[in-house]
Design a protein around this motif. Structure first.
Motif, short mmCIF file in Angstrom:
data_model
loop_
_atom_site.label_atom_id
_atom_site.label_comp_id
_atom_site.label_asym_id
_atom_site.label_seq_id
_atom_site.Cartn_x
_atom_site.Cartn_y
_atom_site.Cartn_z
N PHE B 119 0.81 -1.22 0.00
CA PHE B 119 0.00 0.00 0.00
C PHE B 119 0.85 1.28 0.00
O PHE B 119 0.66 2.15 -0.87
CB PHE B 119 -0.98 -0.01 1.18
N PRO B 120 1.78 1.44 0.97
CA PRO B 120 2.58 2.68 0.95
C PRO B 120 3.38 2.85 -0.34
O PRO B 120 3.52 3.98 -0.84
CB PRO B 120 3.52 2.52 2.15
N MET B 121 3.86 1.74 -0.90
CA MET B 121 4.64 1.85 -2.13
C MET B 121 3.75 2.33 -3.28
O MET B 121 4.16 3.19 -4.07
CB MET B 121 5.25 0.48 -2.48
N ARG B 190 -2.25 -0.07 -6.97
CA ARG B 190 -1.84 1.09 -7.77
C ARG B 190 -2.99 1.55 -8.68
O ARG B 190 -3.30 2.73 -8.73
CB ARG B 190 -0.63 0.70 -8.63
N SER B 191 -3.62 0.59 -9.36
CA SER B 191 -4.71 0.98 -10.26
C SER B 191 -5.91 1.48 -9.46
O SER B 191 -6.61 2.40 -9.88
CB SER B 191 -5.11 -0.17 -11.17
N GLY B 192 -6.14 0.90 -8.27
CA GLY B 192 -7.24 1.37 -7.41
C GLY B 192 -7.00 2.79 -6.95
O GLY B 192 -7.91 3.63 -6.98
N LEU B 193 -5.77 3.07 -6.56
CA LEU B 193 -5.42 4.42 -6.08
C LEU B 193 -5.51 5.44 -7.22
O LEU B 193 -5.96 6.56 -7.02
CB LEU B 193 -4.00 4.42 -5.52
N ALA B 194 -5.11 4.99 -8.40
CA ALA B 194 -5.13 5.90 -9.55
C ALA B 194 -6.57 6.31 -9.90
O ALA B 194 -6.81 7.40 -10.42
CB ALA B 194 -4.48 5.23 -10.76
N GLN B 195 -7.51 5.43 -9.56
CA GLN B 195 -8.92 5.73 -9.86
C GLN B 195 -9.59 6.53 -8.75
O GLN B 195 -10.71 7.00 -8.93
CB GLN B 195 -9.68 4.43 -10.10
N LEU B 222 -12.07 3.85 -0.99
CA LEU B 222 -12.20 3.73 -2.45
C LEU B 222 -11.23 2.68 -3.01
O LEU B 222 -11.50 2.06 -4.03
CB LEU B 222 -11.92 5.09 -3.11
N THR B 223 -10.11 2.50 -2.31
CA THR B 223 -9.10 1.57 -2.82
C THR B 223 -9.33 0.14 -2.31
O THR B 223 -8.73 -0.80 -2.83
CB THR B 223 -7.69 2.03 -2.38
N ALA B 224 -10.21 0.03 -1.31
CA ALA B 224 -10.39 -1.29 -0.66
C ALA B 224 -10.71 -2.43 -1.64
O ALA B 224 -10.10 -3.50 -1.54
CB ALA B 224 -11.45 -1.19 0.43
N PRO B 225 -11.65 -2.25 -2.61
CA PRO B 225 -11.94 -3.39 -3.50
C PRO B 225 -10.72 -3.83 -4.30
O PRO B 225 -10.47 -5.03 -4.46
CB PRO B 225 -13.02 -2.83 -4.45
N ALA B 226 -9.93 -2.85 -4.76
CA ALA B 226 -8.73 -3.21 -5.53
C ALA B 226 -7.72 -3.93 -4.64
O ALA B 226 -7.10 -4.92 -5.05
CB ALA B 226 -8.10 -1.97 -6.14
N ALA B 227 -7.59 -3.43 -3.40
CA ALA B 227 -6.65 -4.06 -2.47
C ALA B 227 -7.10 -5.49 -2.16
O ALA B 227 -6.28 -6.41 -2.07
CB ALA B 227 -6.56 -3.25 -1.18
N ALA B 228 -8.44 -5.67 -2.02
CA ALA B 228 -8.96 -7.02 -1.75
C ALA B 228 -8.68 -7.94 -2.92
O ALA B 228 -8.33 -9.11 -2.75
CB ALA B 228 -10.46 -6.95 -1.47
#
Lengths: 248, 300
Positions: B119-121, B190-195, B222-228
């Motif tokens: 996540f931090p990266m 990364r893609s979740g954060l970008a969105q 907002l990033t949770a689904p991508a992280a999951a």
């Protein structure tokens, strides 16, 4: 799993002449296609005639077609095949009996029995489809043709049948595929079509799973190709507004 | 014509007719039940279910009944014999339950740790791009391009020389999983954060939230689904991972993959079967969820 798969078996010699197992499959496929095509020609012609008979405004004619359908549709195909192969030749006139049993080689006589049996069996099913196709058309079509002075055969030939066939292409396709599948009963009277060749390969090579897998793939590919082809035909001949096309 | 020969055969024909009726009833009942299930699957909004049912129909519709019967006559006893070949003891829960639990434990721990590290990266790469964040991100792809055995051996060498107490501990194994599968989580996060628009975060701060609270309530959610999704991918990879687990796991560790490997290398395929089946069973729901997730992402 203690089974040694060997997919190269099809290229090995059968030990009978110089043939490979693949040659057996090709011969078997040839017989399967020959049986199916010949039986389908009989079924389509006879089924169409019977289908028309079922819809004509004459009770005797339509009853004859109904009796035919009920008899051929309600007796299992296998029973019919045994009747055609074992029983019917004995009921033929003496000279025909001699020709069938002695002059013809066993493969040809088995082929004739299967083609006639499968053709007549499938004709009963084609008949019902042709009937439903004709009955699905608006009654106004027939009335309009009559009003224009068409005679009954002309009404069927020029107005009803061309449209009915377009409507019943999907069930006819299904029936055509069934003919290919049903041709496998020929293996039970010794005709070496695809399934019989598969069994023979399995017995000779002891590679049961490979043998039956290849047969399954051949049947699957053949039938799926025919289905796709018939879908194209269906789209090509569809009458706009009359029927839905290609499963849409 | 002489039908007198039929009379002695009547009892046999009667039995045959009873058998025919029994087969017919069983076939009709089974056919209606299975046919209804298949019809519902074909009508389902899930494309996967609909395709499975379609494939079933096309397959069985394309081959002759005699061939279907032959398949069942040949294949079903063969498969049954294979399943019961190892005897009932191979299916005893106390044999494979410890391996299942350890696999789940390592899978979940590895997925969690990888997500936390990734996540931090990903955050740095998306929100604060610089040469450092780029180098950090790219360095992870080096490990993913190396074979698992190389990474495993590197961990063995470094841990024995630099931190011998860590060698063959669960912590080191999880660290190896993190390094091996970090790119899978990183790409997703990364893609979740970008969105997730940065402006939403700023708006939350403008409304009086602290930067941490704004991050937790807006960006993280907002990033949770991508992280999951990323965590699921890592979990799946860990369930099937073998090389690093064999090299780095503490003594006595038994995962599904190591047990499957151990049994099959002893040519005890029947004994290996339950472990293979469990790996499939664990992976299947996760794969299905990922498939659904990817469909949603594609707007289908």
């Amino acid at each position: 799993m203690n089974y040694n798969w060997d997919w190269g078996v099809f290229f090995k010699s059968t030990g009978v002449g110089s043939e490979t197992y693949l040659d057996w499959y090709i011969t078997g496929l040839g017989w399967t296609i020959a049986i199916a095509v010949a039986a389908w020609i009989i079924a389509l012609i006879l089924g169409s005639v019977l289908g028309v008979m079922r819809t004509v405004p004459n009770r005797i004619v339509s009853s004859i077609a109904t009796i035919y359908v009920e008899i051929f549709r309600n007796v299992p195909l296998l029973v019919q095949l045994f009747i055609w192969y074992f029983l019917v030749p004995d009921l033929l006139p003496e000279n025909l009996q001699e020709w069938y049993k002695q002059d013809l080689n066993p493969t040809t006589s088995a082929f004739l029995s299967v083609v006639v049996c499968l053709g007549l069996f499938t004709a009963a099913r084609v008949c019902e489809q042709v009937r439903t196709g004709i009955q699905a058309l608006p009654p106004g079509q027939e009335s309009a043709a009559r009003a224009m002075g068409f005679k009954l055969p002309q009404i069927y030939w020029n107005v009803l049948l061309p449209q009915a066939y377009r409507i019943i292409i999907p069930p006819l396709t299904s029936e055509f595929l069934n003919v290919f599948k049903n041709s496998s009963v020929a293996s039970l009277i010794g005709l070496m079509e695809l399934l019989a060749q598969t069994k023979q390969t399995a017995e000779f090579s002891a590679n049961l799973f490979e043998a039956f897998t290849l047969a399954t793939l051949i049947y699957f590919t053949l039938n799926m190709s025919l289905m796709l082809l018939m879908r194209l035909v269906e789209k090509k001949v569809a009458v706009p507004g009359l029927i839905s096309v290609g499963g849409k | 014509m002489d039908f007198s020969g039929i009379i002695p055969a009547i009892p046999g024909m009667w039995n045959g007719m009873v058998m025919t009726l029994q087969l017919m009833v069983m076939g009709v009942v089974g056919g209606i039940v299975l046919g209804t299930i298949l019809a519902l699957m074909r009508l389902s909004s899930s494309k996967l279910l609909s395709r499975i049912a379609g494939a079933y129909v096309n397959y069985f519709r394309s081959i002759p009944l005699l061939l279907v019967i032959t398949w069942f006559y040949l294949a079903v006893p063969f498969v049954l014999r294979w399943i019961i070949a190892g005897g009932p003891e191979i299916w005893a829960a106390d044999e494979f339950l410890p391996a299942l639990l350890q696999t789940l434990m390592y899978g979940l721990a590895g997925a969690l740790a990888t997500t936390v590290v990734a996540f931090p990266m990903a955050y740095l790469a998306v929100r604060h791009p610089s040469w450092f964040s780029k180098a950090l991100e790219l360095s992870n792809y080096i490990t993913s391009s190396l074979p698992g055995i190389v990474v495993g051996l590197a961990f063995v060498t470094v841990s024995i020389k630099a931190a011998p107490d860590l060698y063959q501990t669960s912590a080191l194994l999880v660290a190896a999983y993190v390094l091996l599968f970090l790119p899978r989580a990183l790409v997703n996060i990364r893609s979740g954060l970008a969105q997730a628009p940065k402006e939403l975060d700023e708006a939350a701060q403008a409304l009086g939230k602290t930067p941490l609270l704004a991050f937790l309530r807006v960006t993280l959610r907002l990033t949770a689904p991508a992280a999951a999704g990323g965590a699921a991918l890592v979990f799946l990879a860990i369930v099937n991972e073998l090389t690093a687990t064999l090299l780095l796991s503490p003594n006595g560790t038994r995962t599904l993959a190591t047990e499957f490997w151990s049994k099959s290398s002893e040519i005890d395929y029947a004994g290996a079967a339950p472990y293979a089946l469990l790996m499939i069973l664990i992976s299947a729901p996760m794969t299905y969820l990922l498939f659904q997730q990817s469909k949603k992402a594609a707007g289908q």
